[in-house]
Design an enzyme around this catalytic site. Structure first.
Site, PDB file in Angstrom:
ATOM      1  N   GLY A  46       0.768  -1.243   0.000  1.00  0.00           N
ATOM      2  CA  GLY A  46       0.000   0.000   0.000  1.00  0.00           C
ATOM      3  C   GLY A  46       0.798   1.291   0.000  1.00  0.00           C
ATOM      4  O   GLY A  46       0.350   2.300  -0.522  1.00  0.00           O
ATOM      5  N   GLU A  99       3.438   3.962   6.415  1.00  0.00           N
ATOM      6  CA  GLU A  99       2.204   3.201   6.144  1.00  0.00           C
ATOM      7  C   GLU A  99       1.269   4.028   5.281  1.00  0.00           C
ATOM      8  O   GLU A  99       1.256   5.262   5.379  1.00  0.00           O
ATOM      9  CB  GLU A  99       1.499   2.882   7.472  1.00  0.00           C
ATOM     10  CG  GLU A  99       1.746   1.487   8.001  1.00  0.00           C
ATOM     11  CD  GLU A  99       1.016   0.403   7.213  1.00  0.00           C
ATOM     12  OE1 GLU A  99       0.710   0.583   6.024  1.00  0.00           O
ATOM     13  OE2 GLU A  99       0.763  -0.655   7.811  1.00  0.00           O
ATOM     14  N   ASP A 100       0.472   3.359   4.481  1.00  0.00           N
ATOM     15  CA  ASP A 100      -0.557   4.059   3.711  1.00  0.00           C
ATOM     16  C   ASP A 100      -1.705   4.498   4.618  1.00  0.00           C
ATOM     17  O   ASP A 100      -2.146   5.637   4.582  1.00  0.00           O
ATOM     18  CB  ASP A 100      -1.087   3.173   2.569  1.00  0.00           C
ATOM     19  CG  ASP A 100      -1.467   1.762   3.030  1.00  0.00           C
ATOM     20  OD1 ASP A 100      -1.257   1.409   4.210  1.00  0.00           O
ATOM     21  OD2 ASP A 100      -1.973   1.000   2.187  1.00  0.00           O
ATOM     22  N   ASP A 103      -5.896   1.671  10.297  1.00  0.00           N
ATOM     23  CA  ASP A 103      -7.328   1.461  10.503  1.00  0.00           C
ATOM     24  C   ASP A 103      -7.510   0.974  11.952  1.00  0.00           C
ATOM     25  O   ASP A 103      -7.515   1.778  12.869  1.00  0.00           O
ATOM     26  CB  ASP A 103      -7.777   0.448   9.430  1.00  0.00           C
ATOM     27  CG  ASP A 103      -9.263   0.207   9.380  1.00  0.00           C
ATOM     28  OD1 ASP A 103     -10.029   1.118   9.701  1.00  0.00           O
ATOM     29  OD2 ASP A 103      -9.676  -0.903   8.997  1.00  0.00           O
ATOM     30  N   LYS A 131      -7.746   6.441  10.523  1.00  0.00           N
ATOM     31  CA  LYS A 131      -9.182   6.411  10.820  1.00  0.00           C
ATOM     32  C   LYS A 131      -9.360   6.343  12.335  1.00  0.00           C
ATOM     33  O   LYS A 131      -9.398   5.249  12.907  1.00  0.00           O
ATOM     34  CB  LYS A 131      -9.824   5.169  10.184  1.00  0.00           C
ATOM     35  CG  LYS A 131      -9.849   5.168   8.663  1.00  0.00           C
ATOM     36  CD  LYS A 131     -10.490   3.867   8.166  1.00  0.00           C
ATOM     37  CE  LYS A 131     -10.608   3.825   6.666  1.00  0.00           C
ATOM     38  NZ  LYS A 131     -11.038   2.491   6.179  1.00  0.00           N
ATOM     39  N   PHE A 152     -14.395   3.084   3.607  1.00  0.00           N
ATOM     40  CA  PHE A 152     -13.375   2.426   2.797  1.00  0.00           C
ATOM     41  C   PHE A 152     -12.947   3.315   1.628  1.00  0.00           C
ATOM     42  O   PHE A 152     -13.780   3.852   0.905  1.00  0.00           O
ATOM     43  CB  PHE A 152     -13.903   1.091   2.278  1.00  0.00           C
ATOM     44  CG  PHE A 152     -12.817   0.188   1.794  1.00  0.00           C
ATOM     45  CD1 PHE A 152     -12.046  -0.533   2.691  1.00  0.00           C
ATOM     46  CD2 PHE A 152     -12.552   0.079   0.439  1.00  0.00           C
ATOM     47  CE1 PHE A 152     -11.020  -1.352   2.242  1.00  0.00           C
ATOM     48  CE2 PHE A 152     -11.530  -0.743  -0.013  1.00  0.00           C
ATOM     49  CZ  PHE A 152     -10.761  -1.458   0.890  1.00  0.00           C
ATOM     50  N   ASP A 159      -5.894  -0.440  -2.151  1.00  0.00           N
ATOM     51  CA  ASP A 159      -6.647  -1.309  -3.064  1.00  0.00           C
ATOM     52  C   ASP A 159      -7.955  -1.802  -2.467  1.00  0.00           C
ATOM     53  O   ASP A 159      -8.153  -1.802  -1.254  1.00  0.00           O
ATOM     54  CB  ASP A 159      -5.807  -2.540  -3.411  1.00  0.00           C
ATOM     55  CG  ASP A 159      -5.703  -3.506  -2.234  1.00  0.00           C
ATOM     56  OD1 ASP A 159      -5.321  -3.074  -1.132  1.00  0.00           O
ATOM     57  OD2 ASP A 159      -6.042  -4.691  -2.392  1.00  0.00           O
ATOM     58  N   ARG A 165      -4.960   0.391  -6.909  1.00  0.00           N
ATOM     59  CA  ARG A 165      -3.722   0.974  -6.378  1.00  0.00           C
ATOM     60  C   ARG A 165      -3.124   2.029  -7.302  1.00  0.00           C
ATOM     61  O   ARG A 165      -2.421   2.927  -6.875  1.00  0.00           O
ATOM     62  CB  ARG A 165      -2.664  -0.119  -6.169  1.00  0.00           C
ATOM     63  CG  ARG A 165      -3.014  -1.130  -5.096  1.00  0.00           C
ATOM     64  CD  ARG A 165      -1.775  -1.956  -4.753  1.00  0.00           C
ATOM     65  NE  ARG A 165      -2.072  -3.170  -4.010  1.00  0.00           N
ATOM     66  CZ  ARG A 165      -2.255  -3.231  -2.689  1.00  0.00           C
ATOM     67  NH1 ARG A 165      -2.191  -2.132  -1.980  1.00  0.00           N
ATOM     68  NH2 ARG A 165      -2.499  -4.377  -2.092  1.00  0.00           N
TER      69      ARG A 165
HETATM   70  P1  IMP Z   1      -5.346  -2.285  10.278  1.00  0.00           P
HETATM   71  O1  IMP Z   1      -4.442  -3.427  10.610  1.00  0.00           O
HETATM   72  O2  IMP Z   1      -6.785  -2.558  10.605  1.00  0.00           O
HETATM   73  O3  IMP Z   1      -4.882  -0.956  10.835  1.00  0.00           O
HETATM   74  O4  IMP Z   1      -5.400  -2.175   8.712  1.00  0.00           O
HETATM   75  C1  IMP Z   1      -4.337  -1.761   8.033  1.00  0.00           C
HETATM   76  C2  IMP Z   1      -4.364  -2.280   6.628  1.00  0.00           C
HETATM   77  O5  IMP Z   1      -5.685  -2.573   6.136  1.00  0.00           O
HETATM   78  C3  IMP Z   1      -3.834  -1.198   5.747  1.00  0.00           C
HETATM   79  O6  IMP Z   1      -2.430  -1.268   5.655  1.00  0.00           O
HETATM   80  C4  IMP Z   1      -4.544  -1.457   4.451  1.00  0.00           C
HETATM   81  O7  IMP Z   1      -3.826  -2.420   3.720  1.00  0.00           O
HETATM   82  C5  IMP Z   1      -5.875  -2.040   4.859  1.00  0.00           C
HETATM   83  N1  IMP Z   1      -6.933  -0.990   4.909  1.00  0.00           N
HETATM   84  C6  IMP Z   1      -7.504  -0.442   5.983  1.00  0.00           C
HETATM   85  N2  IMP Z   1      -8.427   0.475   5.649  1.00  0.00           N
HETATM   86  C7  IMP Z   1      -8.418   0.523   4.302  1.00  0.00           C
HETATM   87  C8  IMP Z   1      -9.166   1.309   3.341  1.00  0.00           C
HETATM   88  O8  IMP Z   1     -10.017   2.169   3.636  1.00  0.00           O
HETATM   89  N3  IMP Z   1      -8.862   1.062   2.033  1.00  0.00           N
HETATM   90  C9  IMP Z   1      -7.935   0.143   1.635  1.00  0.00           C
HETATM   91  N4  IMP Z   1      -7.231  -0.598   2.495  1.00  0.00           N
HETATM   92  C10 IMP Z   1      -7.467  -0.412   3.819  1.00  0.00           C
HETATM   93 MG    MG Z   2      -1.203  -1.862   3.946  1.00  0.00          MG
END
Ligand code: IMP
Ligand code: MG
Length: 179
Positions: A46, A99-100, A103, A131, A152, A159, A165
């Site tokens: 990402g 990081e992109d 979440d 977020k 999302f 992606d 992407r």
């Molecule tokens: P986390 O582990 O829940 O913080 O999620 C992190 C990963 O989930 C990110 O690095 C993304 O790859 C994916 N992700 C979370 N939210 C989104 C979104 O809104 N769009 C696309 N990918 C997301």
């Molecule tokens: Mg990611």
């Protein structure tokens, strides 16, 4: 409007909005690290586009590395072992995780758990998107581009099931009128 697989997305942030956030992060990091040579550690897939643009605005000496978080089962099947593939030797380095999006924070927590075992000199976290409503952890995120609602998004590296992407702008999932 773009359609990826079965879902429709609508424009959310244009290139200019993204660029100004990336630039602010680059300047902020530079003001903290100008006497050092940080290693920017991009989390694949990402973060590839974000890190690439971030580097165009970062004026100081730095190194760049990309890594992928991989998880596998350890010998006791209850415990998952995390590793950062291809990150290289980070011992003694000032690492900035790129990081992109953060979440829930689960991914970030795994990354930080690995970094803690690597004898790095220091580490900080930079994420283009955050977020806050979805975040379940207490780890501080040192550099945040934009706080966004818990919806999302795709594009600019992010992606939906592998697609989107390559979009140069950010799109948000279109609300489903049946919901
Ligand atoms: P986390 O582990 O829940 O913080 O999620 C992190 C990963 O989930 C990110 O690095 C993304 O790859 C994916 N992700 C979370 N939210 C989104 C979104 O809104 N769009 C696309 N990918 C997301
Ligand atoms: Mg990611």
């Amino acid at each position: 409007m773009v359609k990826l697989h079965d879902l429709e997305f609508e424009p959310y942030l244009d290139q200019q909005a993204i660029e100004s956030s990336v630039k602010i992060i680059a300047e902020h990091i530079y003001s903290d690290y100008q006497s050092k040579t940080p290693v920017f550690l991009g989390i694949l897939n990402g973060a590839f586009m974000f890190l690439s643009d971030l580097m165009k605005f970062y004026k100081g000496d730095c190194e760049i590395s990309f890594t992928k978080l991989a998880s596998y089962e350890g010998t006791s099947s209850t415990q998952n072992i995390n590793t950062l593939l291809g990150a290289g030797n980070l011992e003694g380095k000032d690492v900035i995780v790129v990081e992109d999006i953060v979440d829930t924070g689960h991914t970030l927590e795994h990354i930080v758990d690995v970094l803690k075992t690597e004898q790095v000199a220091s580490y900080k976290i930079a994420s283009l998107f955050f977020k806050p409503e979805a975040y379940l952890k207490s780890l501080p995120i040192d550099y945040i581009g934009l706080e966004i609602p818990n919806k999302f998004i795709v594009g600019y590296g992010l992606d939906y099931n592998g697609l989107g992407r390559n979009l140069s702008e950010i799109y948000q999932l279109k609300p489903n009128l049946n919901d």
